[in-house]
Write an enzyme that holds these catalytic residues in place. Sequence first.
Site, mmCIF file in Angstrom:
data_model
loop_
_atom_site.group_PDB
_atom_site.id
_atom_site.type_symbol
_atom_site.label_atom_id
_atom_site.label_comp_id
_atom_site.label_asym_id
_atom_site.label_seq_id
_atom_site.Cartn_x
_atom_site.Cartn_y
_atom_site.Cartn_z
ATOM 1 N N CYS A 1 -10.115 7.443 9.555
ATOM 2 C CA CYS A 1 -11.138 7.280 8.523
ATOM 3 C C CYS A 1 -12.233 6.326 8.980
ATOM 4 O O CYS A 1 -11.972 5.359 9.686
ATOM 5 C CB CYS A 1 -10.510 6.733 7.245
ATOM 6 N N VAL B 1 -9.261 -6.734 4.360
ATOM 7 C CA VAL B 1 -8.606 -6.082 5.504
ATOM 8 C C VAL B 1 -9.619 -5.299 6.346
ATOM 9 O O VAL B 1 -9.641 -5.418 7.572
ATOM 10 C CB VAL B 1 -7.450 -5.170 5.034
ATOM 11 N N ASP C 1 -5.310 0.045 0.749
ATOM 12 C CA ASP C 1 -5.311 1.478 0.388
ATOM 13 C C ASP C 1 -5.099 1.712 -1.108
ATOM 14 O O ASP C 1 -5.087 2.854 -1.555
ATOM 15 C CB ASP C 1 -4.216 2.207 1.174
ATOM 16 N N ARG D 1 -5.734 8.376 14.536
ATOM 17 C CA ARG D 1 -5.647 7.154 15.345
ATOM 18 C C ARG D 1 -4.259 6.982 15.955
ATOM 19 O O ARG D 1 -4.017 6.046 16.721
ATOM 20 C CB ARG D 1 -5.951 5.934 14.461
ATOM 21 N N LYS E 1 3.009 8.618 4.885
ATOM 22 C CA LYS E 1 2.156 9.005 6.025
ATOM 23 C C LYS E 1 2.180 7.932 7.106
ATOM 24 O O LYS E 1 2.288 8.238 8.296
ATOM 25 C CB LYS E 1 0.717 9.224 5.540
ATOM 26 N N ASN E 2 2.084 6.670 6.681
ATOM 27 C CA ASN E 2 1.933 5.583 7.649
ATOM 28 C C ASN E 2 3.251 5.140 8.278
ATOM 29 O O ASN E 2 3.275 4.195 9.061
ATOM 30 C CB ASN E 2 1.183 4.412 7.017
HETATM 31 N N1 EPU Z 1 -8.083 -4.533 14.078
HETATM 32 C C1 EPU Z 1 -8.778 -5.055 15.151
HETATM 33 N N2 EPU Z 1 -8.387 -4.691 16.419
HETATM 34 C C2 EPU Z 1 -7.343 -3.843 16.642
HETATM 35 C C3 EPU Z 1 -6.619 -3.335 15.534
HETATM 36 C C4 EPU Z 1 -7.024 -3.694 14.260
HETATM 37 O O1 EPU Z 1 -9.729 -5.817 14.971
HETATM 38 O O2 EPU Z 1 -7.032 -3.554 17.825
HETATM 39 C C5 EPU Z 1 -8.510 -4.884 12.712
HETATM 40 C C6 EPU Z 1 -9.022 -3.643 11.962
HETATM 41 O O3 EPU Z 1 -10.346 -3.335 12.282
HETATM 42 C C7 EPU Z 1 -8.817 -4.030 10.519
HETATM 43 C C8 EPU Z 1 -7.572 -4.908 10.576
HETATM 44 O O4 EPU Z 1 -7.408 -5.316 11.943
HETATM 45 O O5 EPU Z 1 -9.910 -4.786 10.086
HETATM 46 C C9 EPU Z 1 -6.292 -4.244 10.106
HETATM 47 O O6 EPU Z 1 -6.073 -3.050 10.830
HETATM 48 P P1 EPU Z 1 -4.609 -2.502 11.109
HETATM 49 O O7 EPU Z 1 -4.408 -2.459 12.590
HETATM 50 O O8 EPU Z 1 -3.640 -3.274 10.289
HETATM 51 O O9 EPU Z 1 -4.727 -1.051 10.545
HETATM 52 P P2 EPU Z 1 -4.246 0.302 11.202
HETATM 53 O O10 EPU Z 1 -2.929 0.151 11.848
HETATM 54 O O11 EPU Z 1 -5.357 0.923 11.981
HETATM 55 C C10 EPU Z 1 -2.880 1.116 9.129
HETATM 56 C C11 EPU Z 1 -2.931 2.304 8.227
HETATM 57 C C12 EPU Z 1 -4.122 2.195 7.303
HETATM 58 C C13 EPU Z 1 -3.977 0.921 6.484
HETATM 59 C C14 EPU Z 1 -3.871 -0.279 7.429
HETATM 60 C C15 EPU Z 1 -3.655 -1.587 6.694
HETATM 61 C C16 EPU Z 1 -1.960 4.026 9.587
HETATM 62 C C17 EPU Z 1 -2.148 5.290 10.340
HETATM 63 N N3 EPU Z 1 -3.047 3.513 9.043
HETATM 64 O O12 EPU Z 1 -4.083 1.167 9.893
HETATM 65 O O13 EPU Z 1 -4.062 3.293 6.433
HETATM 66 O O14 EPU Z 1 -5.085 0.774 5.636
HETATM 67 O O15 EPU Z 1 -2.782 -0.086 8.348
HETATM 68 O O16 EPU Z 1 -2.456 -1.553 5.982
HETATM 69 O O17 EPU Z 1 -0.848 3.513 9.462
HETATM 70 C C18 EPU Z 1 -4.877 5.049 5.138
HETATM 71 O O18 EPU Z 1 -3.687 5.361 4.967
HETATM 72 O O19 EPU Z 1 -5.831 5.579 4.522
HETATM 73 C C19 EPU Z 1 -5.182 3.990 6.075
HETATM 74 C C20 EPU Z 1 -6.424 3.720 6.496
#
Ligand code: EPU
Length: 453
Positions: free
Chosen positions: A135, A347, A325, A111, A39-40
């Site tokens: 989420c 995280v 995750d 997102r 998915k990611n």
């Molecule tokens: N963060 C910030 N500011 C930002 C972006 C992120 O403070 O502008 C913080 C977040 O709040 C969090 C941390 O940085 O505390 C990590 O967030 P990250 O940006 O790495 O996560 P993401 O890209 O939003 C993706 C996956 C998530 C997975 C995380 C960590 C997708 C669509 N989502 O999220 O997957 O947990 O990376 O590996 O790729 C899931 O599959 O259920 C899921 C939530």
Amino acid sequence: MDNNDFSSRAGASVGMTADAIRVRGGKPIQGRLKMKGAKNLVTKAMVAALLGQTPSELRSVPEISDVQVVRGLLEVYGVVVESDGDTLRLDPANVERAHETSINAHAGSSRIPILFCGPLLHRLGEAFIPDLGGCHIGDRPIDFHLDVLRNFGAVVDKLPTGIRMSAPEGLHGAKINLPYPSVGATEQVLLTAVMAKGRTELSGAAVEPEIMDLINILQKMGAVISVDTDRTIRIEGVDSLDGYSHTALFDRNEAASWACAALATGGDVFLEGAQQPEMITFLNVFRKAGGAFEVQDDGIRFWHPGGDLKPVVVETDVHPGFMTDWQQPLVVALAKANGISIVHETVYEQRFGFTEALVKMGAYIQIHTECLGSHACRFGQRNYQHSAVIAGPVELHGADITVPDLRGGFSHFVAALTAEGESTIKNVGIIARGYEHFLEKMQTLGVDFEVIG
Ligand code: EPU
């Protein structure tokens, strides 16, 4: 609608659907499942197709609602998307501007729209991002994304309905240092830098396998990207990119989820398509908790070898650490382990909400604001409930539960599988965001359940 019809727009079929199910637990799961693309990764690979001059082909695409959402959005921008089984063809020849109302109508629950910014600024000179979904597992801000885009020369206007961006002078390469190795912000840099003028240097990058696979795709398209061992990624911008042909990396989060379900229920599953290199950290913890696995050429078998499960101390982290995750279904297995386990979530600041339902089902879990791990994380001094102490073994009992988010929801489902008696699980549709053919897979594994709503 035919459950296998994958050719319609967002909100279309993602296999058998249900809002509520009743599960009779206490029976080991057993069987063979096929893991499709992650998915990611898949959703980002679909966005990357916007950058090509020619069509792209993506294989091993799962039928999940997040894919439907991104497909719907791409179509709003004029990308022609066709599917054939689990292959998507994406033709961006006629990319065009879209109305805010159409973007809003398609983006509500994801997102991913934030990642459209770079490609749309390159293609159209402007982008609009509605309020983001995803989420509810913490604040999930987008400040890194906006800072990254500003660094490339984007002008960002916050409106009551969302964020409008433009790039009056085009986008140029930049030197960027992420304050935290964010997966999304790293992808934002990649998808923007590949066609920005000049060089980009990103330090503090996330290096998850899904990011490496996105780099594979961009390189196939003609991008020039190098990755150093110290989390530095360098990108030399090019004038144009072609389409790609790619088979997506398997979904290691789905694989870890089913592996934990097998462990918690005393079961045995073979996950076709799962691979060892992306799961090394998970496999270590799975073994320490008392699980057995066998890596084969075409997948990995996970099973409970008998005897007591063992308590473990785990800290979630960015890759190559233990993924955030993975902790939710593991916590259910740990509730059945003989002793005290600790999970320190570093995280996301609010990712233990799901344990309330487990406690209701008989688990003994306490959540603490202290960092109960080997290092102090950025949430320790900020009053976030981000460390869990799990005491076992307990026998779980059935309950009425409501799915809060994707991974938390899967853990509720695992708890219901292990529990004595019946459980009613509401809001199961959320699980279809990230788990392909979830209900069909339950049938394959011999789960005793019925759809009740
Ligand atoms: N963060 C910030 N500011 C930002 C972006 C992120 O403070 O502008 C913080 C977040 O709040 C969090 C941390 O940085 O505390 C990590 O967030 P990250 O940006 O790495 O996560 P993401 O890209 O939003 C993706 C996956 C998530 C997975 C995380 C960590 C997708 C669509 N989502 O999220 O997957 O947990 O990376 O590996 O790729 C899931 O599959 O259920 C899921 C939530």
